[in-house]
Design a protein around this motif. Structure first.
Motif, PDB file in Angstrom:
ATOM      1  N   THR A  39      68.381  75.346  39.573  1.00  0.00           N
ATOM      2  CA  THR A  39      69.653  74.685  39.886  1.00  0.00           C
ATOM      3  C   THR A  39      70.514  74.550  38.635  1.00  0.00           C
ATOM      4  OG1 THR A  39      68.554  72.565  39.561  1.00  0.00           O
ATOM      5  CG2 THR A  39      68.693  73.412  41.807  1.00  0.00           C
ATOM      6  N   HIS A  40      69.926  74.702  37.405  1.00  0.00           N
ATOM      7  CA  HIS A  40      70.696  74.727  36.144  1.00  0.00           C
ATOM      8  C   HIS A  40      70.972  76.175  35.797  1.00  0.00           C
ATOM      9  CE1 HIS A  40      69.974  70.489  35.576  1.00  0.00           C
ATOM     10  NE2 HIS A  40      68.649  70.676  35.724  1.00  0.00           N
ATOM     11  N   HIS A  41      72.210  76.461  35.464  1.00  0.00           N
ATOM     12  CA  HIS A  41      72.579  77.848  35.221  1.00  0.00           C
ATOM     13  C   HIS A  41      72.971  78.121  33.765  1.00  0.00           C
ATOM     14  CE1 HIS A  41      73.105  77.173  39.557  1.00  0.00           C
ATOM     15  NE2 HIS A  41      72.620  78.433  39.657  1.00  0.00           N
ATOM     16  N   SER A  42      73.932  77.392  33.202  1.00  0.00           N
ATOM     17  CA  SER A  42      74.398  77.632  31.819  1.00  0.00           C
ATOM     18  C   SER A  42      75.048  76.370  31.277  1.00  0.00           C
ATOM     19  CB  SER A  42      75.381  78.803  31.789  1.00  0.00           C
ATOM     20  OG  SER A  42      76.539  78.497  32.560  1.00  0.00           O
ATOM     21  N   PHE A  43      75.241  76.362  29.989  1.00  0.00           N
ATOM     22  CA  PHE A  43      75.865  75.209  29.331  1.00  0.00           C
ATOM     23  C   PHE A  43      77.373  75.370  29.296  1.00  0.00           C
ATOM     24  CE2 PHE A  43      71.777  75.521  26.716  1.00  0.00           C
ATOM     25  CZ  PHE A  43      71.064  74.744  27.620  1.00  0.00           C
ATOM     26  N   LEU A  57      77.331  69.075  36.127  1.00  0.00           N
ATOM     27  CA  LEU A  57      75.995  69.436  35.721  1.00  0.00           C
ATOM     28  C   LEU A  57      76.078  70.527  34.647  1.00  0.00           C
ATOM     29  CD1 LEU A  57      72.958  68.968  36.429  1.00  0.00           C
ATOM     30  CD2 LEU A  57      73.140  70.960  37.949  1.00  0.00           C
ATOM     31  N   ASP A  58      75.239  70.413  33.626  1.00  0.00           N
ATOM     32  CA  ASP A  58      75.158  71.350  32.497  1.00  0.00           C
ATOM     33  C   ASP A  58      76.306  71.229  31.501  1.00  0.00           C
ATOM     34  OD1 ASP A  58      72.805  72.347  33.564  1.00  0.00           O
ATOM     35  OD2 ASP A  58      73.803  73.992  34.597  1.00  0.00           O
ATOM     36  N   ASP A  59      77.198  70.232  31.661  1.00  0.00           N
ATOM     37  CA  ASP A  59      78.191  69.968  30.612  1.00  0.00           C
ATOM     38  C   ASP A  59      77.478  69.449  29.361  1.00  0.00           C
ATOM     39  OD1 ASP A  59      80.323  70.765  32.090  1.00  0.00           O
ATOM     40  OD2 ASP A  59      81.027  68.729  32.583  1.00  0.00           O
ATOM     41  N   VAL A  60      77.933  69.884  28.208  1.00  0.00           N
ATOM     42  CA  VAL A  60      77.330  69.476  26.928  1.00  0.00           C
ATOM     43  C   VAL A  60      78.373  68.732  26.106  1.00  0.00           C
ATOM     44  CG1 VAL A  60      76.275  70.265  24.783  1.00  0.00           C
ATOM     45  CG2 VAL A  60      75.730  71.423  26.948  1.00  0.00           C
ATOM     46  N   VAL A  61      77.964  67.574  25.589  1.00  0.00           N
ATOM     47  CA  VAL A  61      78.878  66.770  24.764  1.00  0.00           C
ATOM     48  C   VAL A  61      78.152  66.350  23.475  1.00  0.00           C
ATOM     49  CG1 VAL A  61      80.150  65.887  26.754  1.00  0.00           C
ATOM     50  CG2 VAL A  61      78.164  64.625  25.880  1.00  0.00           C
ATOM     51  N   LYS A  66      74.672  63.523  17.809  1.00  0.00           N
ATOM     52  CA  LYS A  66      73.672  64.140  18.677  1.00  0.00           C
ATOM     53  C   LYS A  66      74.358  64.913  19.798  1.00  0.00           C
ATOM     54  CE  LYS A  66      70.412  60.376  17.814  1.00  0.00           C
ATOM     55  NZ  LYS A  66      69.587  59.300  18.407  1.00  0.00           N
ATOM     56  N   THR A  67      73.613  65.838  20.403  1.00  0.00           N
ATOM     57  CA  THR A  67      74.146  66.668  21.487  1.00  0.00           C
ATOM     58  C   THR A  67      73.367  66.362  22.780  1.00  0.00           C
ATOM     59  OG1 THR A  67      74.728  68.427  19.922  1.00  0.00           O
ATOM     60  CG2 THR A  67      74.620  69.030  22.258  1.00  0.00           C
ATOM     61  N   TYR A  68      74.128  66.158  23.883  1.00  0.00           N
ATOM     62  CA  TYR A  68      73.508  65.822  25.171  1.00  0.00           C
ATOM     63  C   TYR A  68      73.983  66.800  26.227  1.00  0.00           C
ATOM     64  CZ  TYR A  68      72.395  61.347  22.960  1.00  0.00           C
ATOM     65  OH  TYR A  68      71.916  60.376  22.130  1.00  0.00           O
ATOM     66  N   ILE A  69      73.108  67.025  27.254  1.00  0.00           N
ATOM     67  CA  ILE A  69      73.457  67.852  28.407  1.00  0.00           C
ATOM     68  C   ILE A  69      73.488  66.973  29.659  1.00  0.00           C
ATOM     69  CG2 ILE A  69      71.039  68.540  28.785  1.00  0.00           C
ATOM     70  CD1 ILE A  69      72.116  71.215  29.854  1.00  0.00           C
ATOM     71  N   CYS A  70      74.485  67.208  30.475  1.00  0.00           N
ATOM     72  CA  CYS A  70      74.639  66.414  31.706  1.00  0.00           C
ATOM     73  C   CYS A  70      73.634  66.924  32.750  1.00  0.00           C
ATOM     74  CB  CYS A  70      76.054  66.550  32.238  1.00  0.00           C
ATOM     75  SG  CYS A  70      76.344  65.601  33.751  1.00  0.00           S
ATOM     76  N   ILE A  71      72.819  66.003  33.288  1.00  0.00           N
ATOM     77  CA  ILE A  71      71.824  66.382  34.286  1.00  0.00           C
ATOM     78  C   ILE A  71      72.197  65.884  35.682  1.00  0.00           C
ATOM     79  CG2 ILE A  71      69.939  66.558  32.643  1.00  0.00           C
ATOM     80  CD1 ILE A  71      69.103  63.754  33.353  1.00  0.00           C
ATOM     81  N   VAL A  72      73.228  65.045  35.757  1.00  0.00           N
ATOM     82  CA  VAL A  72      73.733  64.561  37.045  1.00  0.00           C
ATOM     83  C   VAL A  72      75.253  64.483  36.930  1.00  0.00           C
ATOM     84  CG1 VAL A  72      73.811  62.674  38.703  1.00  0.00           C
ATOM     85  CG2 VAL A  72      71.659  63.234  37.544  1.00  0.00           C
ATOM     86  N   ALA A  73      75.966  65.151  37.834  1.00  0.00           N
ATOM     87  CA  ALA A  73      77.424  65.086  37.806  1.00  0.00           C
ATOM     88  C   ALA A  73      77.871  63.650  38.000  1.00  0.00           C
ATOM     89  CB  ALA A  73      77.999  65.990  38.882  1.00  0.00           C
ATOM     90  N   HIS A  74      78.878  63.225  37.220  1.00  0.00           N
ATOM     91  CA  HIS A  74      79.334  61.845  37.297  1.00  0.00           C
ATOM     92  C   HIS A  74      80.641  61.679  36.517  1.00  0.00           C
ATOM     93  CE1 HIS A  74      77.445  62.012  33.365  1.00  0.00           C
ATOM     94  NE2 HIS A  74      78.143  60.901  33.050  1.00  0.00           N
ATOM     95  N   GLY A  83      70.622  57.923  29.901  1.00  0.00           N
ATOM     96  CA  GLY A  83      69.886  57.450  31.080  1.00  0.00           C
ATOM     97  C   GLY A  83      69.698  58.584  32.051  1.00  0.00           C
ATOM     98  N   SER A  84      69.982  58.323  33.323  1.00  0.00           N
ATOM     99  CA  SER A  84      69.781  59.345  34.346  1.00  0.00           C
ATOM    100  C   SER A  84      70.853  60.413  34.320  1.00  0.00           C
ATOM    101  CB  SER A  84      69.756  58.683  35.744  1.00  0.00           C
ATOM    102  OG  SER A  84      70.987  57.985  35.957  1.00  0.00           O
ATOM    103  N   ASN A  85      71.979  60.179  33.618  1.00  0.00           N
ATOM    104  CA  ASN A  85      73.080  61.143  33.620  1.00  0.00           C
ATOM    105  C   ASN A  85      72.994  62.159  32.472  1.00  0.00           C
ATOM    106  OD1 ASN A  85      74.216  59.875  35.847  1.00  0.00           O
ATOM    107  ND2 ASN A  85      75.483  58.509  34.589  1.00  0.00           N
ATOM    108  N   TRP A  86      72.370  61.827  31.383  1.00  0.00           N
ATOM    109  CA  TRP A  86      72.367  62.664  30.174  1.00  0.00           C
ATOM    110  C   TRP A  86      70.939  62.860  29.663  1.00  0.00           C
ATOM    111  CZ3 TRP A  86      76.833  64.918  29.189  1.00  0.00           C
ATOM    112  CH2 TRP A  86      78.016  64.293  29.585  1.00  0.00           C
TER     113      TRP A  86
END
Length: 285
Positions: A39-43, A57-61, A66-74, A83-86
């Motif tokens: 279900t994850h495709h690219s950053f 989903l898969d947005d990187v900030v 530090k660098t985080y990837i979004c695991i739940v759209a929000h 937490g549950s979003n990053w």
């Protein structure tokens, strides 16, 4: 862990067990390694995290280094919270050891010329004449001038003669040493320092020798040598005197200056040993 398909599920579950928990990043890397769907495709890099912003989903900030990837759209709130979003993707590691010193670089270009410094104190000025002094001012050396209160040396001359000189009859002045000097000024003073060694030869109990300075026909300041020798033996005496000569002379006129001596008693005699010397000093007062 996100769904990656049924194939190799047993292997993935074992990997999950070994790694305790798999992040979204792990899921993508693992799916690509196993060539499975996920279900994850690219950053999608979104730059620095921002408040009240919709993230997919898969947005990187990035935030706080530090660098985080979004695991739940929000839609983000007012502040960032893991937490549950990053899911943490990367962060700065520990400081590494200091590397070796690099090679010395080439010399840089010459800098611009600095501002001109303050002017130094004045040196000794040129010019001046014999006997003058350099005056001083608040800003340094002024110029040449005669010494305050006089005392300027205008000229000097030394005369010297050697050998033995006898007075002959004893009561007539004879020259011990003489020479010519031309004064520079008609208002100056002439001083003489004279020295000689006299061998007195008295035939009687006591007598004396007189000596003086003479300029042409004028005589100045006679000095006396008094000796007392009951045995009538020879007496060698070193004489030195300073004569303050008169001021009556003309500038530019050559005069003959002489040191003379004689005995006061007929029959007495003297001889002058070695050298007789006159030092003339002309001083403006």
């Amino acid at each position: 862990m996100a769904t990656i398909g049924s194939a190799k599920a047993t292997l993935v579950n074992k990997i999950d067990t070994l790694t305790a928990s798999a992040t979204a990043k792990d899921t993508i890397y693992l799916a690509k390694a196993l060539k499975e769907n996920t279900t994850h495709h690219s950053f999608t890099f979104q730059g620095a995290w921002a408040a009240t912003t919709a993230y997919a989903l898969d947005d990187v900030v990035t935030t706080d280094g530090k660098t985080y990837i979004c695991i739940v759209a929000h839609t983000s709130g007012a502040s960032f919270a893991v937490g549950s979003n990053w899911s943490l993707m990367a962060e700065k590691g520990d400081t590494g050891s200091t590397g070796s010193t690099g090679a010395t670089g080439s010399t840089g270009p010459t800098g611009s010329t600095g501002s001109t410094g303050p002017t130094g104190s004045s040196g000794i000025p040129s010019g001046g004449s014999v006997g003058q002094v350099v005056t001083n001012t608040g800003s340094g050396a002024g110029g040449w001038a005669d010494a305050a209160g006089g005392g300027k040396l205008l000229g000097s001359k030394m005369f010297s003669a050697g050998g033995l000189i006898s007075s002959g009859t004893g009561t007539t002045f004879v020259n011990l040493v003489s020479g010519s000097y031309t004064p520079e000024s008609s208002t100056s003073n002439i001083y003489a320092v004279a020295a000689c060694q006299i061998d007195a030869r008295p035939p009687s109990y006591s007598d004396n020798i007189r000596w003086k300075m003479k300029r042409d026909s004028a005589s100045f300041q006679e000095h006396w040598l008094i000796y007392d020798d009951a045995s009538s033996t020879d007496m060698i005496v070193s004489l030195s005197s300073t004569f303050d000569l008169e001021t009556s002379h003309s500038a530019g006129t050559a005069y003959t200056w002489a040191l003379q001596a004689k005995c006061e008693t007929s029959g007495d005699s003297f001889r002058v040993h070695e050298r007789s010397t006159i030092l003339l000093l002309e001083v403006e007062v």
